[in-house]
Scaffold this motif. Structure first.
Motif, PDB file in Angstrom:
ATOM      1  N   ASP A  16       0.855  -1.180   0.000  1.00  0.00           N
ATOM      2  CA  ASP A  16       0.000   0.000   0.000  1.00  0.00           C
ATOM      3  C   ASP A  16       0.894   1.233   0.000  1.00  0.00           C
ATOM      4  OD1 ASP A  16      -2.306   1.475  -0.096  1.00  0.00           O
ATOM      5  OD2 ASP A  16      -2.936   1.047   1.965  1.00  0.00           O
ATOM      6  N   GLU A  17       0.295   2.382  -0.371  1.00  0.00           N
ATOM      7  CA  GLU A  17       1.055   3.627  -0.427  1.00  0.00           C
ATOM      8  C   GLU A  17       0.409   4.686   0.444  1.00  0.00           C
ATOM      9  OE1 GLU A  17      -0.321   6.509  -1.849  1.00  0.00           O
ATOM     10  OE2 GLU A  17      -2.169   5.479  -2.395  1.00  0.00           O
ATOM     11  N   ALA A  18       1.163   5.768   0.690  1.00  0.00           N
ATOM     12  CA  ALA A  18       0.654   6.913   1.440  1.00  0.00           C
ATOM     13  C   ALA A  18       1.198   8.186   0.815  1.00  0.00           C
ATOM     14  CB  ALA A  18       1.075   6.824   2.906  1.00  0.00           C
ATOM     15  N   THR A  74      10.565  10.572  -4.708  1.00  0.00           N
ATOM     16  CA  THR A  74      10.685  11.987  -4.352  1.00  0.00           C
ATOM     17  C   THR A  74       9.751  12.881  -5.171  1.00  0.00           C
ATOM     18  OG1 THR A  74      12.395  12.445  -5.989  1.00  0.00           O
ATOM     19  CG2 THR A  74      13.123  11.585  -3.838  1.00  0.00           C
ATOM     20  N   PRO A  75       9.529  14.118  -4.711  1.00  0.00           N
ATOM     21  CA  PRO A  75       8.713  15.050  -5.489  1.00  0.00           C
ATOM     22  C   PRO A  75       9.236  15.268  -6.910  1.00  0.00           C
ATOM     23  CG  PRO A  75       8.986  15.869  -3.262  1.00  0.00           C
ATOM     24  CD  PRO A  75       9.882  14.678  -3.384  1.00  0.00           C
ATOM     25  N   ASP A  76      10.558  15.380  -7.084  1.00  0.00           N
ATOM     26  CA  ASP A  76      11.113  15.558  -8.428  1.00  0.00           C
ATOM     27  C   ASP A  76      10.759  14.375  -9.326  1.00  0.00           C
ATOM     28  OD1 ASP A  76      12.216  18.004  -7.871  1.00  0.00           O
ATOM     29  OD2 ASP A  76      14.238  17.238  -7.491  1.00  0.00           O
ATOM     30  N   GLU A  77      10.846  13.174  -8.778  1.00  0.00           N
ATOM     31  CA  GLU A  77      10.496  11.986  -9.557  1.00  0.00           C
ATOM     32  C   GLU A  77       9.008  11.963  -9.871  1.00  0.00           C
ATOM     33  OE1 GLU A  77      13.427   8.414  -8.341  1.00  0.00           O
ATOM     34  OE2 GLU A  77      12.341   9.264  -6.646  1.00  0.00           O
ATOM     35  N   ILE A  78       8.190  12.362  -8.908  1.00  0.00           N
ATOM     36  CA  ILE A  78       6.741  12.420  -9.140  1.00  0.00           C
ATOM     37  C   ILE A  78       6.439  13.354 -10.305  1.00  0.00           C
ATOM     38  CG2 ILE A  78       4.548  13.211  -8.159  1.00  0.00           C
ATOM     39  CD1 ILE A  78       5.680  12.315  -5.395  1.00  0.00           C
ATOM     40  N   ILE A  83       2.086  10.868 -10.618  1.00  0.00           N
ATOM     41  CA  ILE A  83       1.889  10.266  -9.301  1.00  0.00           C
ATOM     42  C   ILE A  83       1.452   8.803  -9.385  1.00  0.00           C
ATOM     43  CG2 ILE A  83      -0.472  11.119  -9.103  1.00  0.00           C
ATOM     44  CD1 ILE A  83       2.150  10.565  -6.256  1.00  0.00           C
ATOM     45  N   LEU A  84       0.710   8.430 -10.409  1.00  0.00           N
ATOM     46  CA  LEU A  84       0.311   7.031 -10.521  1.00  0.00           C
ATOM     47  C   LEU A  84       1.536   6.146 -10.706  1.00  0.00           C
ATOM     48  CD1 LEU A  84      -1.926   4.910 -10.664  1.00  0.00           C
ATOM     49  CD2 LEU A  84      -2.042   5.322 -13.137  1.00  0.00           C
ATOM     50  N   ASN A  85       2.393   6.508 -11.650  1.00  0.00           N
ATOM     51  CA  ASN A  85       3.613   5.728 -11.860  1.00  0.00           C
ATOM     52  C   ASN A  85       4.543   5.805 -10.648  1.00  0.00           C
ATOM     53  OD1 ASN A  85       3.117   4.693 -14.469  1.00  0.00           O
ATOM     54  ND2 ASN A  85       3.611   6.681 -15.371  1.00  0.00           N
ATOM     55  N   ALA A  86       4.541   6.954  -9.979  1.00  0.00           N
ATOM     56  CA  ALA A  86       5.367   7.095  -8.779  1.00  0.00           C
ATOM     57  C   ALA A  86       4.888   6.161  -7.670  1.00  0.00           C
ATOM     58  CB  ALA A  86       5.354   8.538  -8.294  1.00  0.00           C
ATOM     59  N   ASP A 108      -3.445  -2.716  -2.472  1.00  0.00           N
ATOM     60  CA  ASP A 108      -4.656  -1.934  -2.236  1.00  0.00           C
ATOM     61  C   ASP A 108      -4.975  -1.099  -3.469  1.00  0.00           C
ATOM     62  OD1 ASP A 108      -6.767  -0.832  -0.546  1.00  0.00           O
ATOM     63  OD2 ASP A 108      -5.611   1.018  -0.640  1.00  0.00           O
ATOM     64  N   GLY A 109      -6.238  -1.102  -3.888  1.00  0.00           N
ATOM     65  CA  GLY A 109      -6.643  -0.294  -5.029  1.00  0.00           C
ATOM     66  C   GLY A 109      -7.046  -1.145  -6.219  1.00  0.00           C
ATOM     67  N   ASN A 110      -7.111  -0.490  -7.374  1.00  0.00           N
ATOM     68  CA  ASN A 110      -7.568  -1.203  -8.578  1.00  0.00           C
ATOM     69  C   ASN A 110      -6.566  -1.175  -9.728  1.00  0.00           C
ATOM     70  OD1 ASN A 110      -7.763   1.445  -9.392  1.00  0.00           O
ATOM     71  ND2 ASN A 110      -9.964   1.417  -9.771  1.00  0.00           N
ATOM     72  N   ARG A 111      -5.339  -0.655  -9.459  1.00  0.00           N
ATOM     73  CA  ARG A 111      -4.325  -0.621 -10.526  1.00  0.00           C
ATOM     74  C   ARG A 111      -2.953  -0.916  -9.942  1.00  0.00           C
ATOM     75  NH1 ARG A 111      -5.071   4.631 -14.253  1.00  0.00           N
ATOM     76  NH2 ARG A 111      -3.761   3.371 -15.620  1.00  0.00           N
TER      77      ARG A 111
END
Length: 206
Positions: A16-18, A74-78, A83-86, A108-111
């Protein structure tokens, strides 16, 4: 009681992510492998737990898990990959860091972006259905909260200790007043309107 496994007879990691919807800060993800037959009636979706309970359970998860790890983007990578790929990358980094190799992944989620050739399942609201996903949600949330509190010490005017980087009114008003920081995600609509964004302004007294 949440379920222990989705796939039978294999080593399964829950992910899962946050921080996906935040305006600032890295996105965090966790991967957790729990023992076969593991039970813990207190584990649940991190959003349904108090901060104190999440931190208590983090110690329990780290003690009881067969393996656990946290991945960060990181934000630069995002800004470069969206954000989905991040979020997928953060999960992959967490899986890469596990000391025990999983044979299947539940998310968690659908993708989800496939991790090597492992079988996987995406489960909507999985953090409220499967123990390993709930555990991952708790680790991702608590480690990211700790990180945002450290950033708050550097930029207290944005109230990241309180909002953790999410788009609260206070956060957006601080962006209007003080400009952006190196931790803001510049690919996001930071102001929520058409106002121009300013670079972080030292002359604003911060």
């Amino acid at each position: 009681m949440l379920k222990n496994k989705y796939f039978d007879g294999v080593i399964e990691a829950g992910c899962d992510e946050a921080g996906r919807g935040c305006l600032a800060g890295s996105v965090y993800a966790a991967a957790v492998i729990l023992p076969e037959g593991y039970e813990n009636a207190e584990l649940n979706d991190s959003k349904k737990l108090t901060s104190r309970k999440r931190n208590e359970l983090r110690s329990v998860i780290e003690r009881d898990a067969v393996a656990w790890a946290v991945g960060i983007v990181t934000p630069d990578e995002i800004d470069k990959i969206n954000i989905l790929n991040a979020s997928f990358l953060a999960m992959h980094r967490a899986l890469d860091a596990l000391k025990v190799r999983p044979e299947a992944v539940i998310v968690d989620g659908n993708r989800f972006k496939p991790y090597h050739t492992l079988p996987y399942a995406t489960i909507v609201k999985g953090d409220g259905k499967y123990l390993s996903i709930a555990a991952a949600s708790i680790l991702a949330k608590t480690y990211r909260d700790d990180y945002m509190e450290r950033l708050h010490a550097e930029y207290p005017q944005y109230d990241w200790k309180g909002n953790k980087g999410y788009p609260t009114r206070h956060h957006r008003e601080a962006i209007r007043r003080f400009g952006v920081t190196p931790y803001h995600r510049m690919s996001y609509n930071l102001l929520g309107d058409a106002e121009p964004m300013l670079p972080f302004a030292e002359e604003a007294g911060v």
